[in-house]
Write a protein that holds these residues in place. Structure first.
Motif, PDB file in Angstrom:
ATOM      1  N   ALA A 103      -4.165  10.084  -2.697  1.00 18.46           N
ATOM      2  CA  ALA A 103      -4.078   9.729  -1.161  1.00 18.46           C
ATOM      3  C   ALA A 103      -5.766   8.981  -0.966  1.00 18.46           C
ATOM      4  CB  ALA A 103      -4.119  10.960   0.056  1.00 18.46           C
ATOM      5  N   GLY A 104      -5.673   7.829  -0.400  1.00 24.85           N
ATOM      6  CA  GLY A 104      -6.655   7.387  -0.180  1.00 24.85           C
ATOM      7  C   GLY A 104      -7.121   6.365  -1.027  1.00 24.85           C
ATOM      8  N   GLU A 105      -6.776   6.418  -2.729  1.00 26.26           N
ATOM      9  CA  GLU A 105      -6.963   5.772  -3.805  1.00 26.26           C
ATOM     10  C   GLU A 105      -6.565   4.193  -3.339  1.00 26.26           C
ATOM     11  OE1 GLU A 105      -7.966   8.499  -7.022  1.00 26.26           O
ATOM     12  OE2 GLU A 105      -5.345   7.323  -6.916  1.00 26.26           O
ATOM     13  N   ILE A 106      -5.597   3.684  -2.353  1.00 24.72           N
ATOM     14  CA  ILE A 106      -5.196   1.850  -2.125  1.00 24.72           C
ATOM     15  C   ILE A 106      -5.397   2.153  -0.431  1.00 24.72           C
ATOM     16  CG2 ILE A 106      -2.856   0.560  -2.497  1.00 24.72           C
ATOM     17  CD1 ILE A 106      -3.033   1.703  -5.066  1.00 24.72           C
ATOM     18  N   GLN A 107      -5.453   0.879  -0.117  1.00 22.79           N
ATOM     19  CA  GLN A 107      -6.038   0.935   1.276  1.00 22.79           C
ATOM     20  C   GLN A 107      -5.383  -0.585   1.672  1.00 22.79           C
ATOM     21  OE1 GLN A 107      -9.991   2.250   1.929  1.00 22.79           O
ATOM     22  NE2 GLN A 107      -9.666   4.039   0.581  1.00 22.79           N
ATOM     23  N   LEU A 108      -5.865  -0.572   3.297  1.00 18.31           N
ATOM     24  CA  LEU A 108      -5.455  -1.951   3.888  1.00 18.31           C
ATOM     25  C   LEU A 108      -6.746  -2.316   3.891  1.00 18.31           C
ATOM     26  CD1 LEU A 108      -3.116  -0.270   6.855  1.00 18.31           C
ATOM     27  CD2 LEU A 108      -2.686  -2.442   4.542  1.00 18.31           C
ATOM     28  N   GLU A 109      -6.301  -3.977   4.398  1.00 16.17           N
ATOM     29  CA  GLU A 109      -8.189  -4.720   4.946  1.00 16.17           C
ATOM     30  C   GLU A 109      -7.564  -5.431   5.928  1.00 16.17           C
ATOM     31  OE1 GLU A 109     -10.967  -5.786   4.521  1.00 16.17           O
ATOM     32  OE2 GLU A 109     -11.730  -3.962   3.115  1.00 16.17           O
ATOM     33  N   LEU A 110      -8.984  -6.244   6.498  1.00 16.23           N
ATOM     34  CA  LEU A 110      -8.510  -6.441   7.427  1.00 16.23           C
ATOM     35  C   LEU A 110      -7.422  -7.576   7.861  1.00 16.23           C
ATOM     36  CD1 LEU A 110      -9.928  -8.249  10.450  1.00 16.23           C
ATOM     37  CD2 LEU A 110     -11.061 -10.082   8.633  1.00 16.23           C
ATOM     38  N   VAL A 140      -4.904  -6.020   0.110  1.00 15.62           N
ATOM     39  CA  VAL A 140      -4.735  -4.764  -0.312  1.00 15.62           C
ATOM     40  C   VAL A 140      -6.455  -3.819  -0.783  1.00 15.62           C
ATOM     41  CG1 VAL A 140      -2.495  -4.148  -0.322  1.00 15.62           C
ATOM     42  CG2 VAL A 140      -4.127  -5.250  -1.882  1.00 15.62           C
ATOM     43  N   GLU A 141      -6.523  -2.957  -0.893  1.00 14.49           N
ATOM     44  CA  GLU A 141      -8.499  -2.653  -1.125  1.00 14.49           C
ATOM     45  C   GLU A 141      -7.730  -1.461  -2.303  1.00 14.49           C
ATOM     46  OE1 GLU A 141     -12.944  -1.957   0.427  1.00 14.49           O
ATOM     47  OE2 GLU A 141     -10.567  -0.998   1.558  1.00 14.49           O
ATOM     48  N   ILE A 142      -8.543  -0.850  -3.173  1.00 16.04           N
ATOM     49  CA  ILE A 142      -8.583   0.354  -4.087  1.00 16.04           C
ATOM     50  C   ILE A 142      -9.505   0.850  -4.609  1.00 16.04           C
ATOM     51  CG2 ILE A 142      -6.461  -0.667  -5.182  1.00 16.04           C
ATOM     52  CD1 ILE A 142      -9.433  -1.045  -7.747  1.00 16.04           C
ATOM     53  N   ALA A 143      -9.747   1.857  -3.932  1.00 14.16           N
ATOM     54  CA  ALA A 143     -11.095   2.626  -4.285  1.00 14.16           C
ATOM     55  C   ALA A 143     -11.248   3.645  -5.470  1.00 14.16           C
ATOM     56  CB  ALA A 143     -11.390   3.023  -3.324  1.00 14.16           C
ATOM     57  N   THR A 144     -11.703   3.600  -5.956  1.00 14.71           N
ATOM     58  CA  THR A 144     -12.017   4.686  -7.698  1.00 14.71           C
ATOM     59  C   THR A 144     -12.576   6.025  -6.819  1.00 14.71           C
ATOM     60  OG1 THR A 144     -14.062   4.134  -8.071  1.00 14.71           O
ATOM     61  CG2 THR A 144     -12.548   2.912  -9.292  1.00 14.71           C
ATOM     62  N   ARG A 193       0.566  -1.292  -0.037  1.00 14.29           N
ATOM     63  CA  ARG A 193      -0.321   0.291   0.186  1.00 14.29           C
ATOM     64  C   ARG A 193       0.493   1.300  -0.129  1.00 14.29           C
ATOM     65  NH1 ARG A 193      -1.214   3.870   2.796  1.00 14.29           N
ATOM     66  NH2 ARG A 193       0.657   3.619   4.591  1.00 14.29           N
ATOM     67  N   ALA A 194       2.564   0.742   1.022  1.00  9.96           N
ATOM     68  CA  ALA A 194       2.455   2.220   0.921  1.00  9.96           C
ATOM     69  C   ALA A 194       3.675   3.141  -0.625  1.00  9.96           C
ATOM     70  CB  ALA A 194       3.962   2.219   2.563  1.00  9.96           C
ATOM     71  N   ASN A 247     -12.722 -11.916  -0.627  1.00  9.74           N
ATOM     72  CA  ASN A 247     -12.462 -10.075  -2.209  1.00  9.74           C
ATOM     73  C   ASN A 247     -13.617  -9.799  -2.502  1.00  9.74           C
ATOM     74  OD1 ASN A 247      -9.946  -9.482  -0.771  1.00  9.74           O
ATOM     75  ND2 ASN A 247      -8.906 -10.822  -2.375  1.00  9.74           N
ATOM     76  N   GLY A 248     -13.890  -8.804  -2.093  1.00  6.17           N
ATOM     77  CA  GLY A 248     -15.527  -8.849  -2.848  1.00  6.17           C
ATOM     78  C   GLY A 248     -15.297  -7.176  -3.841  1.00  6.17           C
ATOM     79  N   MET A 249     -15.801  -7.203  -4.292  1.00  6.70           N
ATOM     80  CA  MET A 249     -16.118  -5.786  -5.232  1.00  6.70           C
ATOM     81  C   MET A 249     -17.434  -5.476  -4.405  1.00  6.70           C
ATOM     82  SD  MET A 249     -16.982  -5.425  -8.971  1.00  6.70           S
ATOM     83  CE  MET A 249     -17.443  -4.079  -9.862  1.00  6.70           C
ATOM     84  N   HIS A 250     -17.573  -3.449  -4.405  1.00  7.48           N
ATOM     85  CA  HIS A 250     -18.881  -2.872  -3.952  1.00  7.48           C
ATOM     86  C   HIS A 250     -18.938  -1.601  -4.638  1.00  7.48           C
ATOM     87  CE1 HIS A 250     -16.676  -4.077  -0.054  1.00  7.48           C
ATOM     88  NE2 HIS A 250     -17.118  -5.063  -0.134  1.00  7.48           N
TER      89      HIS A 250
END
Length: 364
Positions: A39-46, A51-55, A28-29, A125-128
């Motif tokens: 910032a915030g587009e790539i995040q940690l998960e449980l 890893v999680e991405i967010a558009t 992520r880093a 892993n899901g897609m939201h």
């Protein structure tokens, strides 16, 4: 135009051994240092092996697809620096011969204390998909009208047949794993937004869930953004697979908003039929019959075309009809992600599955 956003979760696996790799923070880093990542587009998960991405907020499917491909490439390139690969699969297909550590966040550690075995097995892993709504009340209207279609979306998006080195017999094993949490599955029917908030507050008051983030319904109101969040689809292998579901979910939301504005009554299918429909969807994907929104057992392709017909006016209005229709036809011809994983499994076992998933991640 009504905006849309997508979140996707991925596994990190060691490129040499194929085992889950706890490099989530480092990846992520590293990915976050890329000039084309905000910032915030790539995040940690449980789990540390995720890893999680967010558009960002997107106005078109082309825009959403471009952001997904950009962020997928960023994560893949960052992972390669640490000898890892990215797998876009709803479940972890490899053998789970060692526990994966939880990410060092207070919320995740509290979940581990509450349900240690569930957290240990939360390798999913899901897609939201987030669709903007003008108010919480309209968001509830959208949820109520989308409930009968969630099993169809689940079947179409099934991409988790393998677990702990074996075939589960299910197309979406992730759906079954997630359904073990205390608040999960298809959301109930809500009278209005006040009813939604009251029932959420009552669940919080029990102490069984710690925050509204643990309202693990497959559709819910987002607490951070003015959106409805649909969570029933497994993460997809290819970018355009994800674009298909972004288009369908937005089409369903637009259709629901139009029906609500016209004063049409939302459907109220029986909860037991919805549960049976969801189980059937998770079990077979599109390879067997599905239960349609009326509770009838039908050919899977017929139910998919029911969905396409239901949202066609909204897709046309958004300019998405040609693209979504073409992607639906391709899905019916080539099969779901679960079908493709099983074909790779038959061809070359687990290594072939992992190669297929890793290669698909960066395809348009």
């Amino acid at each position: 135009m009504t905006t849309v956003g997508v979140e996707e979760e991925y596994f990190l696996v060691d490129a040499a051994t194929g085992r889950l790799s706890a490099y989530g923070e480092k990846v992520r880093a590293a990915a976050g240092l890329e000039q084309f990542v905000a910032a915030g587009e790539i995040q940690l998960e449980l789990l540390q092996a995720q890893v999680e991405i967010a558009t960002p907020v997107c106005h078109s499917l082309e825009e959403a697809g471009g952001h997904l491909l950009r962020l997928r490439h960023a994560v893949v390139e960052a992972a390669e620096r640490f000898g890892c690969r990215i797998l876009a699969s709803g479940t972890s297909p490899m053998v789970h011969d060692a526990p994966v550590q939880v990410t060092d966040k207070a919320r995740y550690k509290a979940m581990l204390r509450q349900a240690p075995q569930l957290v240990a097995e939360q390798m999913v892993n899901g897609m939201h998909v987030h669709v903007a709504v003008p108010s919480r009340q309209m968001g509830v209207e959208v949820l109520n009208r989308m409930r009968p279609w969630l099993p169809t979306l689940t079947a179409m998006g099934a991409n988790s047949p393998l677990w702990d080195g074996d075939d589960t017999g299910f197309a979406s094993w992730r759906t079954i794993v997630f359904d073990r949490w205390p608040v999960s599955g298809i959301p109930p029917y809500f009278a209005d937004d006040a009813d939604y908030d009251l029932r959420a507050q009552r669940l919080l008051a029990t102490g069984v869930i710690a925050d509204r983030g643990q309202l693990y319904w497959q559709g819910r109101l987002c607490e951070r953004y003015p959106t409805v969040e649909i969570r029933c689809v497994d993460v997809q292998p290819r970018t355009d697979d994800a674009v298909l579901f972004a288009g369908l979910v937005r089409g369903l939301a637009l259709t629901a908003m139009r029906e609500a504005s016209e004063g049409r009554t939302a459907p109220t299918p029986h909860a037991e039929l919805l549960k049976a429909a969801m189980w059937q969807a998770a079990r077979h994907g599109l390879s067997q019959e599905l239960i349609d929104p009326e509770g009838r057992r039908c050919r899977a392709g017929d139910v998919v075309y029911q969905l396409l017909e239901h949202v066609e006016p909204a897709l046309t209005e958004a300019g998405d009809a040609r693209q979504v229709t073409a992607l639906v036809h391709r899905l019916l011809q080539q099969g779901t992600g679960a079908d493709r994983q099983r074909m790779a499994w038959a061809r070359g076992g687990l290594p072939a599955v992992m190669d297929m998933l890793a290669e698909a991640t960066v395809l348009p």
